[in-house]
Scaffold this active site. Structure first.
Site, PDB file in Angstrom:
ATOM      1  N   SER A  16     -17.655  75.871 -25.166  1.00 16.01           N
ATOM      2  CA  SER A  16     -18.595  74.767 -25.318  1.00 16.01           C
ATOM      3  C   SER A  16     -19.372  74.585 -24.020  1.00 16.01           C
ATOM      4  O   SER A  16     -18.845  74.810 -22.932  1.00 16.01           O
ATOM      5  CB  SER A  16     -17.829  73.482 -25.663  1.00 16.01           C
ATOM      6  OG  SER A  16     -18.728  72.431 -25.952  1.00 16.01           O
ATOM      7  N   ASP A  17     -20.626  74.196 -24.150  1.00 15.83           N
ATOM      8  CA  ASP A  17     -21.445  73.912 -22.975  1.00 15.83           C
ATOM      9  C   ASP A  17     -22.446  72.825 -23.351  1.00 15.83           C
ATOM     10  O   ASP A  17     -22.848  72.728 -24.513  1.00 15.83           O
ATOM     11  CB  ASP A  17     -22.182  75.162 -22.492  1.00 15.83           C
ATOM     12  CG  ASP A  17     -22.783  74.957 -21.117  1.00 15.83           C
ATOM     13  OD1 ASP A  17     -22.015  74.969 -20.136  1.00 15.83           O
ATOM     14  OD2 ASP A  17     -24.004  74.755 -21.012  1.00 15.83           O
TER      15      ASP A  17
END
Length: 194
Positions: free
Chosen positions: A70-71
Site C-alpha cells: 500500500s502507498d
C-alpha cells in the site's frame, strides 16, 4: 476462512493497526524501495506503482504468501504531497490545505507470490479542511507531531478537528489501508475474512 500466509509489506504502525481489525494472523515485511516519483507520473500512477513494488520487494522472503502493498499521497490543487518529516513542512502543508478540498490516493496491491497474480487498485478519499489559523496549525502540529503522515495529520485522533467533511468509500483508506477493497481482493484469492 481458507488459511494463507498473509504478509503486510509495510513497517507502518498505522497500517498494521488497521489490518489487525480483520482479525487474522499476518506477518510484516519492511520493503526497501525507492519511493521517488518518476517525472510526469500522476498521483494515481505513483501510488499504484509503489504499492506493487512494495509487495514485490517481499517476495523473496515470502515465496508462497498473499502480500499486501500500500502507498498513499495527498494532492492539493494538483500538487502531490508526501510525508512532511519536519515540523516546518507539516505547518506548511496544513497552511496549504486550510479551507481546501484535498484528495488522498491510496494504492493497494494484493500479490500472490506463489502464482505471481497481482491485484492492484487505487482508492481515493476526499477531505474538506476547515479554515485554519496559524495558531491552530502550530498547536496541532506541536501536540500530534504528524511528521510521518501524508498531509500532516492523523485523522484517527486529533486531526479530525481540522476538517469540515470527509468523503469516501472506506474511512480506513484515509489512514492508509483500504480494508473494504482488501477484503474483496482476499476473497478473489479464495480467502474469506468471515
Amino acid at each position: 476462512m481458507n488459511i494463507h500466509t498473509v504478509v503486510l509489506a509495510s513497517g507502518s504502525k498505522y497500517r498494521q493497526s488497521l489490518l489487525q481489525k480483520l482479525d487474522f494472523p499476518f506477518e510484516t515485511c519492511s520493503p526497501d524501495i525507492d519511493e521517488s516519483r518518476i517525472e510526469g507520473e500522476s498521483a494515481e500512477d505513483l501510488v499504484k506503482r509503489l504499492s506493487l513494488e512494495k509487495a514485490k520487494a517481499c517476495v523473496s522472503s515470502f515465496p508462497n504468501a498473499l502480500i499486501i502493498g500500500s502507498d498513499q499521497v495527498c494532492v492539493i490543487e494538483g500538487k502531490i504531497l508526501g510525508k512532511p518529516h519536519t515540523i516546518e513542512n507539516a505547518v506548511s502543508q496544513l497552511k496549504a490545505a486550510s479551507g481546501k478540498h484535498v484528495t488522498f490516493y491510496t494504492g493497494l496491491t494484493l500479490l500472490n507470490s506463489g502464482t505471481g497474480q497481482a491485484q492492484t487498485d487505487i482508492e481515493p478519499f476526499h477531505v474538506h479542511f476547515r479554515d485554519l489559523n496559524d495558531q491552530e496549525i502550530k498547536r496541532y502540529v506541536e501536540r500530534e507531531r504528524p511528521l510521518d503522515c501524508a498531509g500532516s495529520f492523523k485523522c484517527e485522533s486529533l486531526g479530525i478537528a481540522l476538517f469540515n467533511r470527509l468523503e469516501g468509500r472506506d474511512p480506513n483508506t484515509l489512514v492508509g489501508l483500504p480494508l473494504i477493497r482488501l477484503c474483496e481482493m482476499l476473497k478473489e484469492e479464495g480467502m474469506w475474512v468471515l
